[in-house]
Write an enzyme that holds these catalytic residues in place. Sequence first.
Site, PDB file in Angstrom:
ATOM      1  N   TYR A 189       0.800  -1.232   0.000  1.00  0.00           N
ATOM      2  CA  TYR A 189       0.000   0.000   0.000  1.00  0.00           C
ATOM      3  C   TYR A 189       0.826   1.272   0.000  1.00  0.00           C
ATOM      4  CZ  TYR A 189      -4.071  -2.902   0.864  1.00  0.00           C
ATOM      5  OH  TYR A 189      -5.064  -3.834   0.720  1.00  0.00           O
ATOM      6  N   GLU A 198      -2.917  -7.660  -3.201  1.00  0.00           N
ATOM      7  CA  GLU A 198      -3.664  -6.461  -2.781  1.00  0.00           C
ATOM      8  C   GLU A 198      -2.833  -5.229  -3.076  1.00  0.00           C
ATOM      9  OE1 GLU A 198      -4.987  -6.321   1.329  1.00  0.00           O
ATOM     10  OE2 GLU A 198      -5.730  -8.390   1.235  1.00  0.00           O
TER      11      GLU A 198
END
Length: 524
Positions: A346, A415
């Site tokens: 992220y 992700e």
Amino acid sequence: MQSECRVARTSVLLASFSLLLLATGVSSAEQSGLSNYSFPDEFMFGVASAAFQIEGGWNAGGKGEGMWDTYLHKHPQFTVDHSNGDIAADSYHKYKQDVIMVKSLGVQYYRLSISWPRILPHGTANYISKDGVRYYRALFDELIKANITPVVTLFHWDMPTVFMDLGGWTNPKVVDYFVDYARVAFELFGDVVKIWTTMNELHIHCYQGYGLDVFVPAMNLRGIAEYLCSHNMLLGHARAYHLYDKEFRPHQKGKIGVTLDAFFAEPKDSNKQEDVEAAERYLQMRLGLYAHPIYSESGNYPDLVRERIANISRQQGFSRSRLPEFTPEEVEMVKGTSDFFGLNHYTTYQMSPSEMEEDWQVPSMDHDVGVKMAPDPSWPIPGCSWLAVYPPGFRKLLNWITDNYGTKIPIVVTENGVCDGGELNDYTRVSYFNNYLNQMLLAMNEDGCNVQGYFAWTLMDDFEWSDGYTVKFGLFHVDFKSPKRTRTPKLSAINFHEIAVTRRVNFDFIKIPSYKYNAFYRID
Ligand SMILES: *[C@@H]1O[C@H](CO)[C@@H](O)[C@H](O)[C@H]1NC(C)=O
Ligand SMILES: *[C@@H]1O[C@H](CO)[C@@H](O)[C@H](O)[C@H]1NC(C)=O
């Protein structure tokens, strides 16, 4: 909003753009045109979710309690908005709508997780819930009818409460029960599920939930519990891998791996040797701790990690390292147990060495790692305080993984995504995906990183653990005030579809402020 100095900087860089762009928190120089590279036809594009974050139906059809159910019912103030996962996005009832949404994104893969207590309400494999099986069977059938390949995580943090009461992953016997559960899942669904991941984000789960009290089970046993948890999860992962490899792969012919998470770490000052060492130490202690035992040629925890924790433990008067040791047999058993490098990424931080910070304790993993971390002040922070946007960090992380573990095992980004205020007109997210994917293309094409798949986090707004419903990561908006949990595509969903279908990033496909967004469909 951003600091004054950030806005001033931004307005210089983006003098030709309107205030609307400033309001989205985008502060790096904008790209234009098409990416110089495209994704190969066989590249896996997908979108990800997790059972507890979307399913709801917490006691439907005789589902057992998971540790997040039990803990949040007992401690409703644990989440920022005092919410829980009882209904969430109601995917337990709306899975057909979910499949329509995945399909509408133009992707071929959907990463989801099975809820352990939905399949095994008592946690143990001596009783299998017919209703739980019916639910996942129906979901997988629906996906396969839509030509979407399920990528299924066995453990995405929702451990049956009975095992939390027995100490969770700090109890080595829980590993046996996890392997029993894995066997049940392979037996029940291995005919249609051909890509498995055993576990999601070992580091975040153990650090936040066992070392700290940020996530359930909120043990707060720093410097001890997060290492026991990590150690037993690695063993559990490896045993589930071998079970599949020996007993199921020969006839089911699938793949199985694990998902690790990592922020990238840069030196705060790249001219300072101690900062360079702090960044490397952080990566070894936070990612290498999990990746080295699985992906390196020698196996085991990295030498630096073992020595450092042993040294500090000794200085603290412990009779042995707080990091458990693998036996030589276990080193061999864990080595090579992943068909791909599942990576959740992220953000990036800048590192400098530190002996002690205000919120640390002794002992603790933070103190063992010994770095002070902060994002560069120029990086935008659009939603969650922990997530600064710095796309080049993604390319650098992919290179770090390649440098450490080679190119033989393909990387699959399981992700990547950004949180914002939840608006439908989510240009922040459009820009995040464009820029992170472009950096990934550069890593693949100019640096030789072997990346074979990418899953956006996340299909729709969901229950984001201790942030409850206050934090939004979805490509689809979910109306949590409506019992229907109506889903509406955001601007980023339209942009992601374009990328998945054209296999290229087009920075001009959606430009703020010229683009007028109207939700073109809703799914009730
Ligand atoms: C493509 O390459 C050219 C020439 O190096 C560069 O100017 C341009 O910014 C690149 N485009 C993107 C989207 O990276
Ligand atoms: C551990 O301690 C030994 C002996 O004091 C020292 O030589 C070594 O560099 C230390 N290792 C780490 C990783 O801190």
